[in-house]
Design an enzyme around this catalytic site. Structure first.
Site, mmCIF file in Angstrom:
data_model
loop_
_atom_site.group_PDB
_atom_site.id
_atom_site.type_symbol
_atom_site.label_atom_id
_atom_site.label_comp_id
_atom_site.label_asym_id
_atom_site.label_seq_id
_atom_site.Cartn_x
_atom_site.Cartn_y
_atom_site.Cartn_z
ATOM 1 N N ASP A 101 -5.086 14.581 8.301
ATOM 2 C CA ASP A 101 -5.038 14.998 9.708
ATOM 3 C C ASP A 101 -3.862 14.341 10.433
ATOM 4 O O ASP A 101 -3.343 13.316 9.993
ATOM 5 C CB ASP A 101 -6.336 14.604 10.427
ATOM 6 C CG ASP A 101 -7.531 15.349 9.865
ATOM 7 O OD1 ASP A 101 -7.337 16.435 9.293
ATOM 8 O OD2 ASP A 101 -8.654 14.814 9.993
HETATM 9 N N1 URA Z 1 -10.966 13.653 5.869
HETATM 10 C C1 URA Z 1 -10.736 13.783 7.189
HETATM 11 O O1 URA Z 1 -11.638 13.968 7.963
HETATM 12 N N2 URA Z 1 -9.460 13.686 7.612
HETATM 13 C C2 URA Z 1 -8.411 13.453 6.806
HETATM 14 O O2 URA Z 1 -7.277 13.377 7.267
HETATM 15 C C3 URA Z 1 -8.675 13.327 5.438
HETATM 16 C C4 URA Z 1 -9.957 13.424 4.998
#
Ligand code: URA
Length: 237
Positions: A101
């Site tokens: 993310d």
């Molecule tokens: N899980 C998430 O919620 N976010 C990420 O960036 C990676 C795994």
């Protein structure tokens, strides 16, 4: 045309600093001639020999990035935000393997090897990914058990995860939790914690399989060596 030390390092033979040493020591030949000039430019057709070993001509590159916060995991962005590819200095068309993310930091692989990308991201291969999550609230054995056994997110049960409680801070009402997952669903870690009532405040991916980013500062990256690439392939067999 690229600088000799960069081409040597990108081949996975050694680090850029080591490549510079080898050049200065007169251990590098280009088309049969010893080159001691730092920054000497070579093209894809040049034959490079380091310590008697001819560099393999593979067009594939494998990069491990310590992704900073505030960078999008994509090749381009319609909102013109900075992408992880913008952080990499290469003329190869690399793309990220899986996603982190915008606000997640840590280990991210980039490559132009479609075969390895497919193998690493295919759920059947169960590649372990280790995350450190700072969550709001004091997590207990009950929630840890639930997370480990699998919970329903997006109408599907997660496959068993491994959880280690690293720290709790009762004053600040936060817990630091290590979670290893073996799949890579969208926002999986945040959704799993939220499902058991603990919003994620901060998330870092510490490790993908055996690759960690301990030696890399935020935004730094390194090329994988051939042994590491081979090891990644062997995990998927
Ligand atoms: N899980 C998430 O919620 N976010 C990420 O960036 C990676 C795994």
């Amino acid at each position: 045309m690229e600088r000799l030390q960069k081409v040597i390092a990108n081949s996975g033979y050694c680090s850029r600093r080591k490549a510079e040493d080898e050049i200065l020591k007169g251990n590098v030949q280009v088309n049969g001639k010893i080159i001691k000039e730092m920054g000497y430019k070579v093209s894809a057709n040049d034959i490079i020999i380091v310590n008697g070993i001819k560099l393999e001509k593979s067009d594939n590159v494998y990069i491990l990035l310590n992704k900073p916060r505030g960078v999008i995991t994509s090749v381009c962005d319609d909102k013109n935000r900075k992408t992880v590819v913008d952080l990499i200095e290469t003329d190869k068309r690399v793309y990220p393997v899986g996603r982190l993310d915008y606000d997640t930091t840590g280990a991210l692989l980039l490559t132009n090897d479609g075969e390895l990308t497919n193998l690493l991201t295919h759920p059947k291969n169960h590649i372990p990914k280790v995350y450190i999550a700072k969550v709001e609230g004091i997590i207990t054995g009950r929630e840890i058990h639930e997370l480990e056994n699998g919970i329903i997110i997006d109408n599907k049960k997660t496959i068993p995860a491994r959880i280690k409680l690293r720290k709790i801070d009762k004053k600040k009402n936060v817990s630091l939790v290590e979670m290893t997952i073996y799949e890579g669903r969208n926002h999986q870690v945040k959704k799993m914690f939220l499902k058991v009532g603990f919003p994620v405040l901060k998330l870092k991916r510490e490790k993908i399989a055996f690759l960690n980013v301990k030696s890399l500062k935020s935004g730094e990256y390194r090329y994988l060596n051939p042994k590491e690439v081979k090891q990644l392939y062997s995990l998927t067999k």
